[in-house]
Design an enzyme around this catalytic site. Structure first.
Site, PDB file in Angstrom:
ATOM      1  N   ASP A  37       0.756  -1.203   0.090  1.00 30.44           N
ATOM      2  CA  ASP A  37      -0.101  -0.001  -0.063  1.00 30.44           C
ATOM      3  C   ASP A  37       1.059   1.247   0.099  1.00 30.44           C
ATOM      4  OD1 ASP A  37      -1.992  -1.681   0.125  1.00 30.44           O
ATOM      5  OD2 ASP A  37      -2.892  -1.144   2.212  1.00 30.44           O
ATOM      6  N   HIS A  38       1.905   1.139   0.789  1.00 27.71           N
ATOM      7  CA  HIS A  38       2.784   2.306   0.811  1.00 27.71           C
ATOM      8  C   HIS A  38       3.581   2.644  -0.252  1.00 27.71           C
ATOM      9  CE1 HIS A  38       5.639   5.169   2.527  1.00 27.71           C
ATOM     10  NE2 HIS A  38       6.711   4.617   1.795  1.00 27.71           N
ATOM     11  N   PHE A  40       2.145   1.903  -3.246  1.00 27.67           N
ATOM     12  CA  PHE A  40       1.224   2.526  -4.260  1.00 27.67           C
ATOM     13  C   PHE A  40       1.010   3.990  -3.793  1.00 27.67           C
ATOM     14  CE2 PHE A  40      -3.134   3.756  -4.784  1.00 27.67           C
ATOM     15  CZ  PHE A  40      -3.273   3.318  -6.347  1.00 27.67           C
ATOM     16  N   SER A  86     -35.866  -6.266 -12.617  1.00 31.79           N
ATOM     17  CA  SER A  86     -35.511  -6.927 -11.431  1.00 31.79           C
ATOM     18  C   SER A  86     -35.340  -8.324 -11.649  1.00 31.79           C
ATOM     19  CB  SER A  86     -36.684  -6.270 -10.396  1.00 31.79           C
ATOM     20  OG  SER A  86     -36.074  -6.224  -9.128  1.00 31.79           O
ATOM     21  N   GLU A 118     -24.155 -17.010  -9.338  1.00 28.75           N
ATOM     22  CA  GLU A 118     -23.777 -15.926  -8.638  1.00 28.75           C
ATOM     23  C   GLU A 118     -24.194 -15.494  -7.085  1.00 28.75           C
ATOM     24  OE1 GLU A 118     -24.046 -12.650 -11.260  1.00 28.75           O
ATOM     25  OE2 GLU A 118     -22.913 -13.641 -12.821  1.00 28.75           O
ATOM     26  N   LYS A 120     -26.098 -13.287  -4.628  1.00 33.74           N
ATOM     27  CA  LYS A 120     -26.787 -12.097  -4.848  1.00 33.74           C
ATOM     28  C   LYS A 120     -26.262 -10.995  -3.989  1.00 33.74           C
ATOM     29  CE  LYS A 120     -31.683 -10.392  -5.334  1.00 33.74           C
ATOM     30  NZ  LYS A 120     -31.911  -9.539  -4.241  1.00 33.74           N
ATOM     31  N   ASP A 122     -26.003  -7.667  -1.836  1.00 35.53           N
ATOM     32  CA  ASP A 122     -26.936  -6.909  -1.178  1.00 35.53           C
ATOM     33  C   ASP A 122     -26.329  -5.491  -1.037  1.00 35.53           C
ATOM     34  OD1 ASP A 122     -29.148  -6.447  -0.254  1.00 35.53           O
ATOM     35  OD2 ASP A 122     -28.963  -7.157   2.052  1.00 35.53           O
ATOM     36  N   GLU A 180     -23.231  -3.982  -8.973  1.00 40.71           N
ATOM     37  CA  GLU A 180     -23.916  -3.390  -7.540  1.00 40.71           C
ATOM     38  C   GLU A 180     -22.638  -2.712  -6.848  1.00 40.71           C
ATOM     39  OE1 GLU A 180     -26.761  -5.143  -7.814  1.00 40.71           O
ATOM     40  OE2 GLU A 180     -27.489  -4.953  -5.560  1.00 40.71           O
ATOM     41  N   TYR A 232     -21.966  -7.626 -13.418  1.00 38.10           N
ATOM     42  CA  TYR A 232     -22.461  -8.716 -13.872  1.00 38.10           C
ATOM     43  C   TYR A 232     -23.178  -8.863 -15.006  1.00 38.10           C
ATOM     44  CZ  TYR A 232     -26.194  -6.810 -10.923  1.00 38.10           C
ATOM     45  OH  TYR A 232     -27.004  -6.033 -10.257  1.00 38.10           O
ATOM     46  N   LYS A 296     -28.584 -18.005 -13.613  1.00 35.75           N
ATOM     47  CA  LYS A 296     -28.717 -17.276 -15.108  1.00 35.75           C
ATOM     48  C   LYS A 296     -28.540 -18.414 -16.132  1.00 35.75           C
ATOM     49  CE  LYS A 296     -27.073 -12.862 -13.063  1.00 35.75           C
ATOM     50  NZ  LYS A 296     -26.148 -11.839 -13.219  1.00 35.75           N
ATOM     51  N   LYS A 320     -33.583 -17.156  -2.710  1.00 36.93           N
ATOM     52  CA  LYS A 320     -33.492 -16.450  -1.556  1.00 36.93           C
ATOM     53  C   LYS A 320     -33.503 -17.284  -0.146  1.00 36.93           C
ATOM     54  CE  LYS A 320     -34.324 -11.939  -2.419  1.00 36.93           C
ATOM     55  NZ  LYS A 320     -35.608 -11.150  -1.607  1.00 36.93           N
ATOM     56  N   CYS A 414     -52.148  -2.299  35.985  1.00 35.62           N
ATOM     57  CA  CYS A 414     -51.189  -1.621  34.833  1.00 35.62           C
ATOM     58  C   CYS A 414     -50.019  -1.127  35.663  1.00 35.62           C
ATOM     59  CB  CYS A 414     -52.079  -0.333  34.567  1.00 35.62           C
ATOM     60  SG  CYS A 414     -51.018   0.700  33.594  1.00 35.62           S
ATOM     61  N   CYS A 417     -50.229   2.912  36.077  1.00 38.41           N
ATOM     62  CA  CYS A 417     -51.099   3.685  36.825  1.00 38.41           C
ATOM     63  C   CYS A 417     -51.665   2.690  37.935  1.00 38.41           C
ATOM     64  CB  CYS A 417     -52.312   4.325  36.128  1.00 38.41           C
ATOM     65  SG  CYS A 417     -53.438   3.108  35.303  1.00 38.41           S
ATOM     66  N   CYS A 432     -55.202  -1.807  30.073  1.00 35.97           N
ATOM     67  CA  CYS A 432     -55.278  -0.816  31.272  1.00 35.97           C
ATOM     68  C   CYS A 432     -56.699  -0.362  31.224  1.00 35.97           C
ATOM     69  CB  CYS A 432     -54.045   0.016  31.344  1.00 35.97           C
ATOM     70  SG  CYS A 432     -54.554   1.421  32.355  1.00 35.97           S
ATOM     71  N   CYS A 437     -54.446   6.996  32.957  1.00 38.60           N
ATOM     72  CA  CYS A 437     -53.169   6.132  32.956  1.00 38.60           C
ATOM     73  C   CYS A 437     -51.970   7.211  32.411  1.00 38.60           C
ATOM     74  CB  CYS A 437     -53.169   4.969  32.215  1.00 38.60           C
ATOM     75  SG  CYS A 437     -51.827   4.050  32.059  1.00 38.60           S
TER      76      CYS A 437
HETATM   77  S1  IVH Z   1     -28.955  -9.937 -12.271  1.00 38.82           S
HETATM   78  C1  IVH Z   1     -32.862  -8.371 -14.447  1.00 38.82           C
HETATM   79  N1  IVH Z   1     -27.018 -10.765 -10.686  1.00 38.82           N
HETATM   80  O1  IVH Z   1     -30.765  -8.194  -7.291  1.00 38.82           O
HETATM   81  C2  IVH Z   1     -32.062  -8.351 -13.122  1.00 38.82           C
HETATM   82  N2  IVH Z   1     -28.887  -8.923 -10.129  1.00 38.82           N
HETATM   83  O2  IVH Z   1     -34.016  -7.892  -8.076  1.00 38.82           O
HETATM   84  C3  IVH Z   1     -30.587  -8.514 -13.493  1.00 38.82           C
HETATM   85  N3  IVH Z   1     -28.311  -8.027  -7.569  1.00 38.82           N
HETATM   86  O3  IVH Z   1     -31.979  -5.263  -8.615  1.00 38.82           O
HETATM   87  C4  IVH Z   1     -29.867  -8.644 -12.242  1.00 38.82           C
HETATM   88  N4  IVH Z   1     -26.370  -9.371  -7.308  1.00 38.82           N
HETATM   89  O4  IVH Z   1     -29.397  -5.029  -8.266  1.00 38.82           O
HETATM   90  C5  IVH Z   1     -28.085  -9.810 -10.861  1.00 38.82           C
HETATM   91  N5  IVH Z   1     -25.242 -11.334  -9.098  1.00 38.82           N
HETATM   92  C6  IVH Z   1     -26.324 -10.678  -9.431  1.00 38.82           C
HETATM   93  C7  IVH Z   1     -26.875  -9.805  -8.386  1.00 38.82           C
HETATM   94  C8  IVH Z   1     -28.037  -8.936  -8.636  1.00 38.82           C
HETATM   95  C9  IVH Z   1     -27.503  -8.514  -6.730  1.00 38.82           C
HETATM   96  C10 IVH Z   1     -29.357  -7.221  -7.267  1.00 38.82           C
HETATM   97  C11 IVH Z   1     -29.847  -6.380  -8.591  1.00 38.82           C
HETATM   98  C12 IVH Z   1     -31.400  -6.539  -8.730  1.00 38.82           C
HETATM   99  C13 IVH Z   1     -31.615  -7.435  -7.588  1.00 38.82           C
HETATM  100  C14 IVH Z   1     -32.611  -8.093  -7.888  1.00 38.82           C
END
Ligand code: IVH
Length: 687
Positions: A37-38, A40, A86, A118, A120, A122, A180, A232, A296, A320, A414, A417, A432, A437
């Site tokens: 790091d240094h 860099f 989505s 992959e 998901k 957050d 993301e 992605y 996918k 999920k 209560c 009160c 109560c 009260c």
């Molecule tokens: S593919 C058509 N891959 O999860 C949707 N989404 O509703 C294409 N997310 O809004 C998304 N990791 O922001 C995809 N590896 C991943 C993801 C991912 C997180 C999010 C994305 C989306 C929400 C799902």
């Protein structure tokens, strides 16, 4: 620094930029740094110094340009090139297999689908455009059709390339990618600790922290947060052959300099199912929060032929994982008295970290819940966050009982009160019966002054407590007769703050009737009902004199609510309050407040509407209020009586239910369009 000519500087600057970009790529994308790091920092400093000396040599893609200059007054809206969809969610193995079967059915030819899975992530979805290899625009998802321009902030995220790498693929003329932005779990913890030390509010979870950091008007604040990103999806690419498969897309992204998520290739749905199982535990070892796995279809040509619904592609699915569950101990069960006199038992827990935050209390709702789950003081229990937010005790670990656990009993008197506590037939709650009260009075005053009610700034819980203690008020009506001198006598009150409070109480006299009805805190009368009642009766007197029969004719008012209103309005204490409010000249009490904006007639008239997922730019409550304002009735679950399901982002199981029962679906876009046409404002800035 020794004297350098412009020519020399130019050469060195280019050299340094190349070197720095290479090291950033190794660090953020390949995860294989080759210098410390240094070392860099020294390179970076040398570049910064040279650019300072020759400011005309600074270019927007220089690594020094990530710090972010200027503050934008607000984010500009920019239409997306194509809708930003989505994902639909699955919660079981069965649903994953159904997804595969559906792909086979929809595909025009016989196929054996292969998949990529992959984590998901957050975080926060971002869309980034590159023109001739240079980062040109960064957008949030927004409502899926229009995003917010957060370019200056995006540029501060060090793992996002400012310039594409061209060595392998050459340079596309135009590129749009989706990824993301997130805050790593460790950094989230550190950030919260720092904020706590500084006395700032902490973030509830990494996602909120990332979203809050990216949506800063001052990019310097964003730059100070250790945000990361993973990409992605290639949404648009021109000048280079587009990818044919998901695996190819990921490797192209990587070659162009983007960090990509850890992914796995699966040759069949069986393979997907067994790998998901492994990820159930494995995901906790990732540096970022994940709540699922994205599946996918690998073949992008087939994917294109299968297409998408208005909400999500048919060739991708989010599996999920159920919410995280942890063990903790019930140290005590205490009872809180609410404004309507309901006694709510609450478990005091040994503090424990679950789904991103520390939990030390969980509501137990009522005595039946405690009996049913057989929760005793001293028990070891399993805790989770319902819907990822509300702490909930799922079950008791009975094997861990020692015999010293103590059963809980609702108090007969209560705790606030001393009045008798009763449980009315057919009700789960204990109440109560005390007419005076202090706990009820306190809660009802806090409610009266709250933001959605009379919105009296400066009148929070501790001020209410002080006023009650000093016996300056006995009910909400008394608030309007407080004088600056009275308030100044309270502990820790100066002249200025007393004046401010009196002023905000005065200002609340202007609030419309629906707010006042809601503020009165009558049982079963929430904001939606208050709105409908105000629209129907127009004055406080007419409302309070209405009969049960008249009340039940109002949309959304059922017999129980009507009974509760009649009961409350006939009470002596209500008459006393109303007399005071009139004397004080509250507009809504003397019949001078304007009518609510909408009259209850509209596209949802007489329709029962259910909402699932989040609607861009509004809270769930705001969306539901809007439906009521346009004449609809809101219900919480899908049934054969439902007229529409409004589907927002990340919809829940209601969507599946609607599909199977044939309930018509209204997209978020359609919904927002209807609101816009009716002049209902959606405030995209608050999310
Ligand atoms: S593919 C058509 N891959 O999860 C949707 N989404 O509703 C294409 N997310 O809004 C998304 N990791 O922001 C995809 N590896 C991943 C993801 C991912 C997180 C999010 C994305 C989306 C929400 C799902």
């Amino acid at each position: 620094m020794r004297e350098v000519s412009r020519e020399e500087a130019k050469r060195r600057i280019e050299e340094l930029r190349k070197e720095i970009l290479e090291h950033q790529y190794r660090y953020y994308v390949l995860d294989q740094p080759v210098i410390s790091d240094h070392e860099f920092d020294l390179l970076f400093e040398e570049l910064r110094a040279l650019e300072e000396k020759f400011p005309d040599l600074v270019t927007p893609d220089s690594p020094t340009q990530r710090v972010g200059g200027g503050v934008s007054p607000s984010f500009v809206s920019v239409p997306h090139t194509a809708p930003v969809l989505s994902l639909s969610n699955a919660f079981s193995e069965g649903e994953v297999r159904t997804f595969d079967r559906r792909i086979r059915d929809l595909s025009r030819t016989e196929i054996s689908p292969e998949y990529v899975i992959e984590p998901k992530i957050d975080g926060l979805s971002v869309i980034i455009r590159y023109e001739n290899g240079i980062l040109a625009l960064g957008l949030t998802r927004g409502d899926g059709l229009v995003g917010e321009d957060v370019t200056a902030n995006i540029k501060t995220v060090k793992s996002i390339p400012l310039r594409l790498r061209e060595e392998v693929l050459g340079c596309p003329d135009f590129l749009e990618v989706r990824g993301e932005v997130y805050l790593p779990k460790d950094d989230f913890k550190r950030l919260n600790e720092e904020r706590q030390e500084k006395g700032l509010s902490t973030f509830a979870n990494p996602r909120n922290a990332a979203a809050g950091s990216l949506r800063q008007l001052d990019p310097k604040v964003t730059a100070s947060r250790p945000l990361r990103a993973l990409f992605y999806e290639i949404r648009v690419i021109r000048g280079i052959e587009p990818p044919r498969t998901e695996v190819q897309a990921l490797s192209m992204l990587k070659a162009m300099g983007f960090p990509i998520p850890k992914y796995e290739f699966c040759h069949s749905i069986e393979d997907v199912v067994s790998r998901i199982e492994r990820w159930r535990e494995e995901r906790h070892r990732l540096p970022y929060d994940t709540d699922g796995i994205v599946i996918k279809l690998n073949d992008l040509d087939v994917a294109r032929s299968i297409g998408a619904t208005g909400h999500s592609p048919r060739y991708q699915l989010a599996y999920k994982f159920p919410a995280e569950e942890v063990e903790t101990k019930v140290l005590d069960i205490i009872v809180q008295v609410g404004r309507t006199g309901v006694l709510t038992p609450t478990a005091v827990l040994e503090p424990v970290s679950v789904s991103g935050s520390t939990v030390s209390r969980a509501t137990l709702h009522n005595e039946d819940v405690i009996r049913e789950k057989d929760i005793r003081i001293g028990d070891t229990v399993i805790l989770r966050k319902a819907g990822e937010v509300i702490p909930e005790i799922v079950a008791v670990v009975k094997e861990k009982r020692t015999g010293r656990e103590v059963e809980f009993r609702m108090p007969e008197r209560c705790p606030a009160c001393g009045a008798e506590v009763v449980r009315l037939p057919g009700e789960a709650a204990h109440r109560c019966t005390g007419l005076a009260c202090p706990a009820q009075l306190k809660e009802s005053l806090i409610h009266f002054a709250s933001r959605d009610a009379m919105d009296i700034r400066g009148l929070g819980p501790s001020m209410v407590e002080s006023l009650l203690e000093a016996q300056l008020v006995k009910d909400a009506g008394d608030l309007y007769f407080l004088e600056v001198e009275d308030i100044m006598k309270l502990p820790r009150q100066g002249k200025k703050s007393a004046e401010n409070l009196v002023e905000s109480i005065r200002a609340s006299k202007e609030r419309p009737l629906d707010r006042l009805i809601y503020a009165l805190g009558i049982r079963h009368v929430g904001q939606q009902a208050s709105y409908a009642l105000a629209a129907e009766f127009e004055t406080l007197d007419r409302f309070l004199n209405a009969t049960e029969e008249e009340l039940t004719k109002v949309p959304n008012i059922g017999p129980e609510t009507a009974r509760s209103i009649v009961l409350a309005s006939r009470q002596e204490s209500m008459k006393v309050i109303v007399a005071k409010l009139k004397k004080a000249g509250l507009k809504a009490a003397i019949g001078k407040s304007e009518k609510p904006a909408a009259t209850g007639e509209g596209p949802f008239s007489g329709k029962t509407v259910v909402v699932t997922g989040t609607i861009a730019g509004m809270t769930r409550k705001e969306a539901e209020d809007a439906i009521v304002a346009l004449g609809g009735k809101v219900s919480s679950s899908v049934s054969k009586n439902t007229d529409f399901l409004v589907v927002g982002e990340n919809p829940g199981s209601k969507l599946e239910k609607a599909k199977t029962t044939g309930v018509p679906i209204m997209s978020q876009t359609e919904f927002l369009k209807i609101l816009a046409e009716r002049g209902i404002k959606v405030d995209g800035d608050r999310r």
